[in-house]
Design a protein around this motif. Sequence first.
Motif, PDB file in Angstrom:
ATOM      1  N   THR A  73     -24.391  24.993 -12.581  1.00 22.03           N
ATOM      2  CA  THR A  73     -24.310  26.223 -11.777  1.00 22.03           C
ATOM      3  C   THR A  73     -23.742  27.406 -12.544  1.00 22.03           C
ATOM      4  O   THR A  73     -23.686  28.509 -12.006  1.00 22.03           O
ATOM      5  CB  THR A  73     -23.421  25.986 -10.530  1.00 22.03           C
ATOM      6  N   TYR A  74     -23.310  27.190 -13.790  1.00 20.16           N
ATOM      7  CA  TYR A  74     -22.719  28.303 -14.540  1.00 20.16           C
ATOM      8  C   TYR A  74     -23.771  28.955 -15.446  1.00 20.16           C
ATOM      9  O   TYR A  74     -23.503  29.375 -16.564  1.00 20.16           O
ATOM     10  CB  TYR A  74     -21.489  27.855 -15.339  1.00 20.16           C
ATOM     11  N   ASP A  75     -24.999  29.024 -14.915  1.00 22.71           N
ATOM     12  CA  ASP A  75     -26.112  29.652 -15.625  1.00 22.71           C
ATOM     13  C   ASP A  75     -26.339  31.089 -15.166  1.00 22.71           C
ATOM     14  O   ASP A  75     -27.381  31.685 -15.421  1.00 22.71           O
ATOM     15  CB  ASP A  75     -27.389  28.849 -15.402  1.00 22.71           C
ATOM     16  N   MET A 200     -14.791  27.259  -6.126  1.00 16.46           N
ATOM     17  CA  MET A 200     -15.503  27.128  -4.851  1.00 16.46           C
ATOM     18  C   MET A 200     -16.358  28.362  -4.576  1.00 16.46           C
ATOM     19  O   MET A 200     -17.503  28.253  -4.095  1.00 16.46           O
ATOM     20  CB  MET A 200     -14.506  26.912  -3.708  1.00 16.46           C
ATOM     21  N   GLN A 201     -15.856  29.548  -4.873  1.00 16.95           N
ATOM     22  CA  GLN A 201     -16.642  30.763  -4.676  1.00 16.95           C
ATOM     23  C   GLN A 201     -17.889  30.749  -5.553  1.00 16.95           C
ATOM     24  O   GLN A 201     -18.984  31.115  -5.116  1.00 16.95           O
ATOM     25  CB  GLN A 201     -15.784  31.999  -4.979  1.00 16.95           C
ATOM     26  N   HIS A 202     -17.732  30.313  -6.807  1.00 17.55           N
ATOM     27  CA  HIS A 202     -18.879  30.213  -7.712  1.00 17.55           C
ATOM     28  C   HIS A 202     -19.912  29.227  -7.167  1.00 17.55           C
ATOM     29  O   HIS A 202     -21.116  29.512  -7.162  1.00 17.55           O
ATOM     30  CB  HIS A 202     -18.422  29.748  -9.087  1.00 17.55           C
ATOM     31  N   ALA A 206     -23.777  29.922  -5.722  1.00 19.25           N
ATOM     32  CA  ALA A 206     -24.933  29.245  -6.318  1.00 19.25           C
ATOM     33  C   ALA A 206     -25.616  28.305  -5.334  1.00 19.25           C
ATOM     34  O   ALA A 206     -26.605  27.651  -5.694  1.00 19.25           O
ATOM     35  CB  ALA A 206     -24.488  28.474  -7.561  1.00 19.25           C
ATOM     36  N   GLY A 207     -25.085  28.216  -4.117  1.00 20.02           N
ATOM     37  CA  GLY A 207     -25.689  27.356  -3.103  1.00 20.02           C
ATOM     38  C   GLY A 207     -25.294  25.902  -3.200  1.00 20.02           C
ATOM     39  O   GLY A 207     -25.998  25.029  -2.677  1.00 20.02           O
ATOM     40  N   HIS A 208     -24.169  25.625  -3.861  1.00 19.81           N
ATOM     41  CA  HIS A 208     -23.737  24.234  -4.037  1.00 19.81           C
ATOM     42  C   HIS A 208     -22.281  24.048  -3.634  1.00 19.81           C
ATOM     43  O   HIS A 208     -21.526  23.324  -4.302  1.00 19.81           O
ATOM     44  CB  HIS A 208     -23.953  23.797  -5.481  1.00 19.81           C
ATOM     45  N   PRO A 235     -17.074  25.402   3.512  1.00 17.83           N
ATOM     46  CA  PRO A 235     -18.228  24.525   3.693  1.00 17.83           C
ATOM     47  C   PRO A 235     -17.956  23.467   4.758  1.00 17.83           C
ATOM     48  O   PRO A 235     -16.809  23.021   4.937  1.00 17.83           O
ATOM     49  CB  PRO A 235     -18.402  23.894   2.303  1.00 17.83           C
ATOM     50  N   GLU A 236     -19.008  23.033   5.451  1.00 18.16           N
ATOM     51  CA  GLU A 236     -18.875  22.105   6.576  1.00 18.16           C
ATOM     52  C   GLU A 236     -18.184  20.800   6.196  1.00 18.16           C
ATOM     53  O   GLU A 236     -17.500  20.193   7.013  1.00 18.16           O
ATOM     54  CB  GLU A 236     -20.260  21.796   7.158  1.00 18.16           C
TER      55      GLU A 236
END
Length: 685
Positions: A73-75, A200-202, A206-208, A235-236
């Motif tokens: 996710t760090y792309d 967590m914000q990152h 990124a949708g994860h 997140p849930e």
Amino acid sequence: MKKSKLWKLFSTQRALRWFCIALLLILISGIGASAFESNGYTVSVKDYKMTWAEMAQATRENAQSYGKDVVVTYDGSNGSTDMTASTKQLSFKLLVPSNATTENPVPGIICVHGFYNNKEMQDAYYVELARRGFAVAVLDMAGHGSSDVTFDPSANIISATDNSGMEPVLEWLMSQPYVDETRMGITGHSQGGRTCGWLMQHLMRAGHGDYVKAYLGQSNSAGLTAILDEFGEFPETLTTGTIMCQYDEFSIVRDNSYDYLHTDQAKTLIQASYPDFNDDAVVAGQFYTQDGPVTVDYANGETLGTRASVIYWPNIIHPWAHFSSRCVGYAIEFFYSSLGIPAGAEFLSTGSQIWQFKELFNLIGLVGFFLLIVPFVDLLLSVPVFKSLRKGTAAADERLPAYKGAKVIVPFWVNGLLIAAISAIIFQPIFSGYRFGNNLFPTTQLFPQTSTNTIGMWTAACGIASLGLLLIFWGIRAFLNRKDPNYKENPFAIADLSGMREFLKAVLLAFTVIFGLYLIVNLQYLVWGTDFRIWVLAVLPFEFNKVGTMLRYMPFFLIFYVINSLCNANNRFKGMKEWKSLALTCLFNVLGLIVIVFLQYYSMVATGQQAIWMFEDPSVMFAVSASLGYILLFPIIPILIITNIIARKIYLKTGSIWVGGLLNGMLCTIIICANTFTQLSYVLT
């Protein structure tokens, strides 16, 4: 039976005996600390240094090979810089318990330290979580420990940890075959807790956001509130928790930690999981879900299974969360309740903790490290090249004034107390970046460590002030004793050398001792994976790329320690026992600092307010900045005592201030530079 020559040498050479005892303590430290860190060698402990690019590639390859549902996710998709091609290295320690296998994957947890620290500061947490069957990775955040700086040079000191390295380590760990990527937890102390929030914000951008199932902040709630500020909810599937220390140096002003359970912030964190919460106060240690307060029978494998929140509220100070069995117990309860008991692992109660023994053995090594210095110098003084430096104090003792009469005693005490007062009065203004501090000595490529800039500036200022007082009171005593024909005081006689050759020998001797000491420090870490420490005082190995930076900072500390060694040697009198003279000199070195620490914490415990009104304005921003100064005093105070003893012991052998002063200056530069935050990349030239 005839005794061997070696035994005769050992039995007659006191320095050799102490040298061997110190080495034995260091050996015992390595064996013991590594044994408890690995839970009796049932947990595999391994150090890694990998670039972001290597971790991205490994994560993708592992995910494909082992069928893992994890992507990098760090792309750039995380709202930050694309780091997938970065050649900057991240350092982390991986602990894998024996129950974690490809056939039996276990939950994974990432532990992160706070500002000015390194990964071993989380040892209480990672030792206890790993021995309970969790796979644990503990990270040196970017710019800390052995990790490279990875953020933009213009970044603010606080927000600079945005690219801390948590993402690549988390996703790399998730991709390992022995880790259950659906049960991941994160925890961090202080700025590490805030960094967990950035992670967590990152991930959520990124949708994860579902990558992490449990997030526990230690001495920090800012990361949690930042998530709510940006997204309005957690997140849930996320369980959130914070350990809010009642006497937290930062949060007592910023978040009213003194009465935290009644604050709106605490209620908001609970309402994120239990929207109907409207009680007057949050119950400490109580889990809240959408259905209200719940009790989790985690000892029998029950888990929350839904979004939940908890707040722990120990009556301790901010840095004590590193060293608290209560806080470690909270973390155990939190991760058992949110991630469950790892398959194949035995349940261990929160009270069953062994990390204290690791710390004990680390302390034994720290004692051995400092105990090694004086006998090492003593042995080297027997080597032909250094023999001329062994002059003793017989000549100097003839010139010592007697400790009697107001003309001697009053100036001695006034001088000592003034030194103590000045060191305390100038500490906070110089340290604070909001008044002098980094405004006078800004961070640059050549001087990239914000805390070392301010500590170095304060240290040098104390040295110069001490020299000024030495000269003033020398003049006063000379005036008061002007009619005494036998008065021949010369405070600089002990700094006299026969020439540049002797000075260079003193430099070489000090350097040789430092080289030997850090050879041992690095070998200790290489063989056993442990260093020397107790709580916030640590002696760490360092890498070659830091040498240039250390050399540039060294003059600040040499100024102080050479002058301090001069003052130390001048605090000797005829008729005063050596131990008493040394004790008083140590007292003058730290008395002022002890007083301001006492006033600060007495005020916090008694009133819930900082005592910084003594020095500067009481604004929130200043209070938060100033608090860091008080925390840094915890290791500075014992260092000032230890180095004072070392300087005196070496002076008694050499009759000169140079070896002790130079050695202490070099030593403290390395200790500080190796154990702090670096904002800009190191350069050697």
